[in-house]
Write a protein that holds these residues in place. Structure first.
Motif, mmCIF file in Angstrom:
data_model
loop_
_atom_site.group_PDB
_atom_site.id
_atom_site.type_symbol
_atom_site.label_atom_id
_atom_site.label_comp_id
_atom_site.label_asym_id
_atom_site.label_seq_id
_atom_site.Cartn_x
_atom_site.Cartn_y
_atom_site.Cartn_z
ATOM 1 N N GLN A 291 0.805 -1.216 0.000
ATOM 2 C CA GLN A 291 0.000 0.000 0.000
ATOM 3 C C GLN A 291 0.844 1.275 0.000
ATOM 4 O OE1 GLN A 291 -2.568 -0.682 3.393
ATOM 5 N NE2 GLN A 291 -4.050 -1.804 2.151
ATOM 6 N N ASP A 292 2.157 1.118 -0.148
ATOM 7 C CA ASP A 292 3.055 2.277 -0.191
ATOM 8 C C ASP A 292 2.768 3.084 -1.455
ATOM 9 O OD1 ASP A 292 5.131 4.073 -0.321
ATOM 10 O OD2 ASP A 292 6.680 2.637 0.227
ATOM 11 N N PRO A 293 2.410 4.362 -1.324
ATOM 12 C CA PRO A 293 2.051 5.159 -2.504
ATOM 13 C C PRO A 293 3.256 5.684 -3.291
ATOM 14 C CG PRO A 293 1.883 6.502 -0.547
ATOM 15 C CD PRO A 293 2.257 5.120 -0.077
ATOM 16 N N CYS A 294 4.468 5.407 -2.846
ATOM 17 C CA CYS A 294 5.651 5.932 -3.521
ATOM 18 C C CYS A 294 5.672 5.517 -4.988
ATOM 19 C CB CYS A 294 6.912 5.422 -2.820
ATOM 20 S SG CYS A 294 8.450 5.880 -3.655
ATOM 21 N N PRO A 295 5.701 6.459 -5.937
ATOM 22 C CA PRO A 295 5.696 6.115 -7.365
ATOM 23 C C PRO A 295 7.019 5.465 -7.779
ATOM 24 C CG PRO A 295 6.024 8.472 -7.083
ATOM 25 C CD PRO A 295 5.725 7.919 -5.716
ATOM 26 N N LEU A 296 6.932 4.481 -8.665
ATOM 27 C CA LEU A 296 8.127 3.748 -9.095
ATOM 28 C C LEU A 296 8.324 3.807 -10.609
ATOM 29 C CD1 LEU A 296 7.852 0.585 -6.802
ATOM 30 C CD2 LEU A 296 9.314 2.580 -6.491
ATOM 31 N N ASP A 297 7.653 4.737 -11.275
ATOM 32 C CA ASP A 297 7.783 4.826 -12.737
ATOM 33 C C ASP A 297 9.230 5.023 -13.171
ATOM 34 O OD1 ASP A 297 5.083 4.525 -12.884
ATOM 35 O OD2 ASP A 297 4.634 6.637 -13.248
ATOM 36 N N GLY A 298 9.984 5.827 -12.410
ATOM 37 C CA GLY A 298 11.383 6.043 -12.756
ATOM 38 C C GLY A 298 12.193 4.768 -12.675
ATOM 39 N N LEU A 299 11.916 3.944 -11.658
ATOM 40 C CA LEU A 299 12.617 2.667 -11.528
ATOM 41 C C LEU A 299 12.283 1.742 -12.682
ATOM 42 C CD1 LEU A 299 14.375 0.674 -9.966
ATOM 43 C CD2 LEU A 299 12.329 0.028 -8.646
ATOM 44 N N TRP A 300 11.000 1.658 -13.049
ATOM 45 C CA TRP A 300 10.630 0.780 -14.167
ATOM 46 C C TRP A 300 11.332 1.218 -15.446
ATOM 47 C CZ3 TRP A 300 9.438 -2.096 -10.682
ATOM 48 C CH2 TRP A 300 8.331 -2.038 -9.864
ATOM 49 N N SER A 301 11.378 2.514 -15.690
ATOM 50 C CA SER A 301 12.035 3.013 -16.908
ATOM 51 C C SER A 301 13.513 2.637 -16.933
ATOM 52 C CB SER A 301 11.887 4.536 -17.005
ATOM 53 O OG SER A 301 10.527 4.904 -17.095
ATOM 54 N N GLU A 302 14.163 2.749 -15.771
ATOM 55 C CA GLU A 302 15.580 2.397 -15.717
ATOM 56 C C GLU A 302 15.793 0.903 -15.926
ATOM 57 O OE1 GLU A 302 19.550 3.191 -12.998
ATOM 58 O OE2 GLU A 302 17.573 3.569 -12.147
ATOM 59 N N LEU A 303 14.941 0.093 -15.330
ATOM 60 C CA LEU A 303 15.073 -1.359 -15.487
ATOM 61 C C LEU A 303 14.823 -1.802 -16.923
ATOM 62 C CD1 LEU A 303 13.381 -2.721 -12.218
ATOM 63 C CD2 LEU A 303 15.799 -2.258 -12.663
ATOM 64 N N VAL A 304 13.892 -1.136 -17.586
ATOM 65 C CA VAL A 304 13.658 -1.427 -19.013
ATOM 66 C C VAL A 304 14.884 -1.045 -19.827
ATOM 67 C CG1 VAL A 304 12.340 -0.756 -21.052
ATOM 68 C CG2 VAL A 304 11.144 -1.261 -18.895
ATOM 69 N N ALA A 305 15.420 0.120 -19.565
ATOM 70 C CA ALA A 305 16.602 0.596 -20.308
ATOM 71 C C ALA A 305 17.794 -0.332 -20.119
ATOM 72 C CB ALA A 305 16.959 2.003 -19.868
ATOM 73 N N LEU A 306 17.890 -0.956 -18.940
ATOM 74 C CA LEU A 306 19.009 -1.862 -18.658
ATOM 75 C C LEU A 306 18.721 -3.296 -19.080
ATOM 76 C CD1 LEU A 306 19.936 -0.550 -15.091
ATOM 77 C CD2 LEU A 306 21.286 -0.259 -17.195
ATOM 78 N N GLY A 307 17.558 -3.530 -19.621
ATOM 79 C CA GLY A 307 17.211 -4.864 -20.066
ATOM 80 C C GLY A 307 16.862 -5.835 -18.948
ATOM 81 N N LEU A 308 16.538 -5.308 -17.760
ATOM 82 C CA LEU A 308 16.232 -6.162 -16.620
ATOM 83 C C LEU A 308 14.752 -6.542 -16.540
ATOM 84 C CD1 LEU A 308 18.540 -4.489 -13.969
ATOM 85 C CD2 LEU A 308 18.850 -6.726 -15.038
ATOM 86 N N ILE A 309 13.890 -5.749 -17.144
ATOM 87 C CA ILE A 309 12.493 -6.120 -17.325
ATOM 88 C C ILE A 309 12.092 -5.726 -18.738
ATOM 89 C CG2 ILE A 309 11.868 -5.876 -14.881
ATOM 90 C CD1 ILE A 309 10.573 -3.183 -15.569
#
Length: 311
Positions: A291-309
């Motif tokens: 339920q933590d409202p902290c946004p993680l869009d920046g993390l997802w973008s970085e992981l995509v750029a690094l080929g991790l997701i």
């Protein structure tokens, strides 16, 4: 807590569910008092979806869960269990698992689960690990579940496994309401995303996302050297990948477990993320992270750029 519908069944599950493998002494012996405390903590935190199986502790998890829920209003929660394994005496006289995906076996499995749970109905019935008997599960197990749903014995039906071939075989079956993906749609690895999830989406089948901590590897802020994976030691390559994810999560201002839960729930097709717990405190920690409202869009973008997701 928000809820999501399983297909078009009308059965709605809370977006965080409690898995009960630990209640069957998965990693260590658990008393009924401890099992009840785990279930009580989940209830008090708003969780109203509970998943179990005869396979967990040879029926022990079902008994403990049923005891813990006995005083709760039956209409206020959703319960899923699984079919395909009956508990029968083995050659040594001790209880053992016996595969049976026949119609009689499926019906008997539901009846025996209800006896152990002390309840009068299941909301959801899932074919459990059908890869072991895939032809039987498709040929007799699935039609049996469909008839049970048509008769109103269960509200929704599906399949639960971590085997990709079995998931792919069932993901196109429009008779299903849901599939439970065990450990194959996680922050660490996403093999289900390429083939299974698109097929389920096209068929209108919801996903129950389980095993999202990959045997506990993603449940630690930094995975330990002795981390487990699939009931054994974690392969070095996966351990290094998990540690890299932990470092990137920390740099983004969050933790690996928080990121793992958020990623598992990110797809709108996921009706519930099902997480087990060893203690009541773990339940509460999982709920807080979910339920933590902290946004993680920046993390997802970085992981995509690094080929991790995948994108």
């Amino acid at each position: 807590m928000r809820t999501g519908e399983l297909g078009s069944s009308g059965v709605r599950v809370t977006t965080l569910g409690l898995g009960t493998a630990q209640l069957g002494d998965l990693y260590e012996a658990v008393t009924q008092d401890r099992a009840t405390a785990i279930v009580d903590a989940a209830w008090d935190a708003g969780i109203r979806y509970f998943d179990t199986a005869p396979h967990y502790g040879l029926g022990l998890a079902e008994r403990r869960l049923g005891h813990a829920l006995r005083s709760r209003p039956r209409a206020q929660y959703v319960l899923s269990s699984k079919v395909g394994r009956l508990i029968r005496p083995g050659s040594d006289g001790e209880p053992a698992r016996h595969w049976d995906f026949t119609e009689a076996g499926v019906r008997r499995s539901v009846e025996e689960s209800l006896e152990r749970l002390g309840l009068d109905r299941l909301d959801v019935a899932l074919l459990h690990d059908p890869q072991e008997r895939l032809a039987d599960a498709l040929g007799t197990g699935l039609p049996a579940l469909t008839r049970l749903r048509d008769e109103g014995v269960v509200g929704a039906i599906g399949v639960g496994t971590g085997d990709m071939a079995a998931l792919a075989a069932f993901a196109t079956r429009g008779e299903l309401d849901t599939i439970m993906i065990a450990g194959r749609y996680t922050l660490l690895e996403q093999p289900a995303l390429a083939q299974v999830v698109p097929a389920a989406r096209a068929a209108g089948i919801s996903v129950l996302n389980a095993g999202v901590f990959n045997s506990g590897m993603l449940a630690q802020d930094r995975p330990a050297a002795d981390s487990h994976y699939e009931y054994g030691a974690a392969p070095r390559q996966l351990l290094e990948r998990a540690r890299r994810l932990a470092d990137l999560a920390a740099a983004a201002g969050t933790t690996l477990p928080r990121a793992a839960l958020a990623y598992a729930a990110r797809d709108p097709l996921v009706a519930s993320v099902v997480v087990g717990a060893d203690t009541a405190e773990q339940v509460l920690a999982n709920v807080r992270m979910a339920q933590d409202p902290c946004p993680l869009d920046g993390l997802w973008s970085e992981l995509v750029a690094l080929g991790l997701i995948p994108a």
